[in-house]
Design a protein around this motif. Structure first.
Motif, short mmCIF file in Angstrom:
data_model
loop_
_atom_site.label_atom_id
_atom_site.label_comp_id
_atom_site.label_asym_id
_atom_site.label_seq_id
_atom_site.Cartn_x
_atom_site.Cartn_y
_atom_site.Cartn_z
N GLN A 36 1.07 -0.84 0.01
CA GLN A 36 -0.25 0.34 0.60
C GLN A 36 1.07 1.18 -0.23
N CYS A 37 0.64 1.72 -1.08
CA CYS A 37 1.80 3.32 -1.13
C CYS A 37 0.69 4.16 -2.23
N ALA A 38 1.79 5.65 -1.81
CA ALA A 38 0.84 6.91 -2.09
C ALA A 38 1.31 6.81 -3.32
N GLY A 39 0.49 7.25 -4.45
CA GLY A 39 1.14 7.52 -5.58
C GLY A 39 0.07 7.98 -6.64
N ALA A 40 0.45 8.43 -7.91
CA ALA A 40 -0.44 8.67 -8.94
C ALA A 40 -0.49 7.83 -9.99
N VAL A 41 -1.94 7.79 -10.37
CA VAL A 41 -1.73 6.97 -11.60
C VAL A 41 -2.47 8.29 -12.80
N PHE A 42 -1.91 8.31 -13.66
CA PHE A 42 -2.10 8.49 -15.36
C PHE A 42 -2.29 7.78 -16.21
N LEU A 43 -4.08 8.54 -16.59
CA LEU A 43 -4.83 7.80 -18.01
C LEU A 43 -5.02 9.24 -18.77
N ALA A 44 -4.80 8.29 -19.75
CA ALA A 44 -4.91 9.03 -20.88
C ALA A 44 -5.54 7.81 -21.80
N GLY A 45 -6.10 8.77 -22.85
CA GLY A 45 -7.02 8.31 -24.24
C GLY A 45 -6.35 8.27 -25.16
N GLU A 46 -6.43 7.47 -26.02
CA GLU A 46 -5.66 6.55 -27.06
C GLU A 46 -6.09 7.49 -28.44
N HIS A 47 -7.30 8.01 -28.76
CA HIS A 47 -8.12 8.23 -29.61
C HIS A 47 -8.34 9.51 -29.69
N SER A 48 -7.98 10.59 -31.00
CA SER A 48 -9.08 11.79 -31.02
C SER A 48 -9.69 11.46 -32.45
N SER A 49 -11.03 11.68 -32.33
CA SER A 49 -11.86 11.61 -33.35
C SER A 49 -13.26 12.52 -33.16
N GLN B 108 -7.42 14.46 -10.61
CA GLN B 108 -7.07 16.04 -11.26
C GLN B 108 -7.63 15.56 -13.23
N VAL B 109 -7.76 16.85 -13.14
CA VAL B 109 -8.20 16.53 -14.31
C VAL B 109 -7.49 17.74 -15.39
N ARG B 110 -6.11 17.62 -16.85
CA ARG B 110 -5.90 17.68 -17.49
C ARG B 110 -6.22 18.24 -18.36
N VAL C 273 -7.88 16.17 -22.98
CA VAL C 273 -8.09 15.87 -21.91
C VAL C 273 -7.56 14.11 -21.12
N SER C 274 -6.92 14.22 -20.07
CA SER C 274 -6.37 13.09 -19.45
C SER C 274 -6.36 13.12 -17.79
N TYR C 275 -6.35 12.47 -17.28
CA TYR C 275 -6.36 12.34 -15.81
C TYR C 275 -5.59 11.76 -14.43
N ILE C 276 -5.60 12.09 -13.79
CA ILE C 276 -4.20 11.93 -12.23
C ILE C 276 -4.86 11.38 -10.98
N LEU C 277 -4.73 10.78 -10.76
CA LEU C 277 -6.02 10.56 -9.81
C LEU C 277 -4.41 9.42 -8.79
N LYS C 278 -4.94 10.42 -7.70
CA LYS C 278 -3.20 11.11 -6.63
C LYS C 278 -4.15 10.62 -5.29
N GLY C 279 -4.11 8.63 -4.96
CA GLY C 279 -4.21 8.56 -3.69
C GLY C 279 -3.21 7.15 -3.37
N GLN C 280 -3.70 5.61 -2.31
CA GLN C 280 -3.21 5.71 -2.08
C GLN C 280 -3.61 4.38 -3.13
#
Length: 818
Positions: free
Chosen positions: A651-664, A720-722, A788-795
């Motif tokens: 269990q550790c603190a960190g950030a998950v980065f979520l980005a889509g693969e498509h632009s259409s 977070q919304v980037r 847009v892409s997303y950053i989720l900060k948590g455990q």
């Protein structure tokens, strides 16, 4: 002397007579059809260029190029291999180095206008102009160019209706009203003030006020001035301010000249003439014959000597996923796009290619767009010899530096009505061409014949460069107007077969698509000899590059190259977001370590790589792969394991980065509302349905695609919304709901004039999240789109270390990148 020897001497006498006759054949003609301009070289390096230059006493039916039998040459190699090539029209130029500076001493006119590509299609605009003036910022002195109190005062309308108006004014009672309709053809409507060589050098700024009435909230206006010498100076990023709906905005253009820049001017020398080129591939004595109307009018020979010049490239027979030189040496592409020059013209390439070569780069991509190397732009079937010379200059420079070039023959924008250059395309029926619409270029028999003629010219002139890696038919061909996959696949098949037959040196042939997947109907063609991917996203480029390379390699038994990539649609924003080039580093390594035939190729060569001096990233990779046998049979490295020293997930603190693969902007599953689940380790289900573009409710309402995430936070964290780019065609709105309750709302107006896509709203928008399971919905209820892409900060409960291992293993070598 015996009788037995007499027939031998007789035969020798006949052979000697024939030899003497053949040597003086041109001189024996009463009117030689050609005149050599200079003596051809007697010795030529292997993979170099042998050239014969001559003038004709009788003109050709087609002045630029003919079939080899009508005018050309036949070459015979030491092994007996025969090659017949066509002659082409050319001209000598000298590149004179000039210093570019902004000239304000003799101004002939000022234009304030709208660039249609930066506004929605088919709308009406009314723009009021007032208080146009020049300002000396040191003394405060001003020169008024237009207050419109006494009428138009010399201002003329261009592509619109313009007249003085008393409806609104920033000062006084009147302004200049401009009514314009945006649509085809592109005319860049606005107002022009002719002046008679005025000296503006005492002024530091141009200022004017503008008022917008339209059905959009904001928009961009442009300005430029002309000098008496014909120099056009455009405001570009120096123009600050943007029109806002129903209000006055002051626009400021800083006229202060930038530091001196240098450029090459191609100065013609002598008259046009014809030339024949040949690339010898075998050492030894080569013979040639010049042909006119099928008859031999001149003979000669030269000797080919060994050299280290670049040899033509081919797909390796030992491993079809990689390239090798014709001489058998394996080769891996390390390089970038350098698709066209800037103000420095070919002098720019002296800077870019030398720096790339110093860093170990061996590959680049060059376009032939209307503004740079296009030879057939400005007249159908008539070729620009100055542009052809510039491409020669760059290819020779690249050959000297051992840099291979993928030459892109056309770009999609030349076949786009809006935001492109179809209106000026010589194939357009409106310009005298055979095509009533862009798609006709791929269907019309007349267009096909004209295009084949251009291919013959390009082959005759440029196929003799051993460092020509490939002919690339199109950049991002699916973006041409009215794209039809079956028709485009058939066109690529036919044109590739024609080009293969015309090119005696068998250079590789390919094309490209804007998406990473492309069109399988085209990539399955055996005529397409390697596959390309293009992709732009602000995701993890080590993973993104590797993923798409593996995807393409699994589908096609061909080499795979990542033709374009980047984290942003704009070079300036890329520079601000990643000044150290981390995504560049990760992208080029990730593509190679996934089995690509070369590095992913960054796009922003002139506004990012060169200004930031990021060439060292190529150096680190080129040194690592130096000497590797790429055709030994590499396979992805899979027999490794990363693990924690303890059994339970950490269990550790960190950030998950979520980005889509498509632009259409077309109907697709990812352009529909979707719900995703993020597990306790931060992994997203169904990532293929995550879009990196949120559509609004007005521009394309059927594509409106809210994205909902079901996430469990063991303790309080952040969602977070980037945002990384907003539409200029109406702006957009960001709204975030947590468990159905609005937690954030931002309106993205267009107030930035520095890029085609708005970037002043770019950044990270943070929403605190309480512990527990929540649904987070991100939507765009504005007029148009944003990235847009997303950053989720948590455990997060990590089952494997947050590290990546990529590599290749083969019979001789194993390559590992951690």
């Amino acid at each position: 002397m015996s009788a037995a020897k007499r027939p031998y001497h007789a035969r020798e006498a006949v052979r000697l007579l024939l030899l003497l006759l053949s040597c003086c054949l041109p001189a024996c003609r009463t009117a030689s059809p050609i005149g050599l301009l200079r003596q051809p070289a007697e010795e030529v390096a292997r993979y170099g260029q042998f050239e014969i230059a001559f003038r004709l006493e009788e003109p050709l039916d087609h002045a630029w190029l003919t079939d080899a039998s009508a005018l050309g040459a036949r070459f015979t190699s030491p092994s007996g291999r025969m090659v017949q090539v066509a002659a082409f029209r050319t001209r000598d130029f000298e590149n004179e180095l000039r210093e570019f500076h902004w000239e304000r001493a003799s101004v002939s006119g000022l234009k304030i206008y709208v660039d249609e590509s930066q506004w929605p299609d088919s709308i009406w605009l009314t723009v009021f102009l007032d208080n146009v003036r020049l300002v000396n910022t040191e003394t405060g002195d001003e020169k008024t160019l237009g207050d419109f109190e006494q009428g138009p005062a010399g201002w003329e309308s261009v592509g619109c209706d313009a007249a003085p108006s008393d409806e609104v004014a920033v000062q006084g009672d009147r302004s200049l009203r401009m009514d314009m309709s945006l649509g085809e053809p592109q005319v860049w409507p606005g107002a022009l003030l002719p002046v008679d060589g005025e000296d503006w050098s005492a002024y530091h700024e141009l200022r004017f006020s503008a008022y917008l009435q339209a059905n959009v909230r904001s928009g961009r206006i442009r300005a430029e001035y002309l000098t008496a010498a014909g120099q056009k100076v455009q405001a570009g990023a120096a123009l600050r301010g943007e029109l806002q709906l129903d209000q006055w905005t002051e626009i400021v253009w800083d006229l202060t000249p930038p530091p001196p820049e240098f450029w090459h001017e191609a100065v013609p020398v002598g008259e046009p003439y014809y030339a024949v080129r040949f690339m010898p591939r075998e050492p030894g004595t080569h013979r040639y014959q010049i042909l006119r109307d099928g008859k031999v009018v001149h003979r000669g020979r030269f000797r080919c000597v060994p050299s280290d010049l670049p040899a033509p490239m081919r797909t390796s027979a030992a491993d079809g996923a990689y390239f090798e030189r014709e001489d058998g040496r394996p080769w891996l592409a390390v390089g970038e796009n350098v698709c066209w020059y800037g103000r420095g013209r070919t002098f720019d390439y002296e800077q870019w290619l030398n720096r790339l070569a110093e860093a170990g780069g061996n590959y680049c991509r060059i376009w032939m767009p209307p503004w740079a190397f296009a030879v057939e732009w400005g007249g159908l079937g008539r070729y620009r010899l100055d542009r052809a010379h510039e491409l020669d200059y760059v290819l020779k420079l690249a050959r000297r530096l051992d840099i291979y070039v993928m030459l892109c023959l056309d770009y999609h924008g030349a076949f786009l009505r809006r935001g492109g250059t179809w209106a000026d395309n010589p194939y357009n029926a409106a310009k005298g061409g055979p095509c009533a619409r862009p798609l006709d270029f791929f269907l019309s028999e007349e267009a096909t014949q004209l295009y084949r003629r251009r291919l013959r010219y390009l082959v005759a002139r440029y196929a003799t460069y051993g460092n020509l890696l490939a002919w690339e038919f199109f950049n991002e061909v699916e973006y041409v107007a009215d794209y039809e996959g079956e028709a485009l696949a058939d066109w690529h098949r036919r044109m590739a077969r024609y080009l293969r037959a015309a090119d005696p040196y068998d250079h590789l042939i390919t094309t490209s698509f804007g998406g990473a997947k492309g069109d399988r109907a085209v990539w399955d063609l055996p005529e397409m000899q390697y596959v390309q991917s293009h992709n732009y996203s602000d995701g993890d480029w080590a993973d993104t590059a590797a993923k798409w390379v593996r995807f393409q390699r699994a589908l096609y038994p061909k080499p795979v190259l990542f033709g374009e990539f980047g984290i942003h649609h704009d070079g300036g924003e890329s520079s601000r977001a990643d000044p150290l080039g981390i995504h560049l580093h990760n992208g080029i390594w990730g593509s190679v370590m996934a089995g690509g035939a070369g590095t992913a190729m960054t796009w922003w060569w002139d506004s990012y790589v060169h200004p930031r001096d990021l060439y060292h990233h190529f150096r680190s990779l080129s040194e690592f792969v130096d000497g590797v046998n790429w055709t030994q049979g590499f396979r992805p490295l899979e027999s490794y394991r990363l693990a924690f020293k303890y059994d339970e997930p950490r269990q550790c603190a960190g950030a998950v980065f979520l980005a889509g693969e498509h632009s259409s902007w077309n109907s697709a599953p990812f352009n529909l509302p979707q719900t995703f689940h993020v597990d306790a380790g931060g992994k997203l289900d169904r990532p293929e349905l995550l879009s990196d573009l949120l559509h609004g409710t007005w521009g394309r309402p059927e594509l409106h695609n809210p994205q909902t995430f079901v996430v469990t936070y063991p303790e309080a964290g952040e969602f977070q919304v980037r945002v990384s780019g907003v539409s200029v065609w109406g702006g957009a709105n960001l709204q975030v709901l947590v468990d159905g309750v609005e937690r954030l709302s931002r309106e993205f107006l267009d107030t930035d004039d520095t890029t085609e896509t708005i970037d002043q709203h770019d950044g990270v928008y943070t929403i605190p999240i309480e512990s527990g399971t929540h649904t987070v919905t991100v939507l765009n209820d504005g007029r148009d789109w944003f990235y847009v892409s997303y950053i989720l900060k948590g455990q997060w409960r990590l089952r494997t270390p947050k590290a990546r291992v990529m590599g290749l293993t083969g019979p001789d070598d194993t390559l590992v990148w951690l």
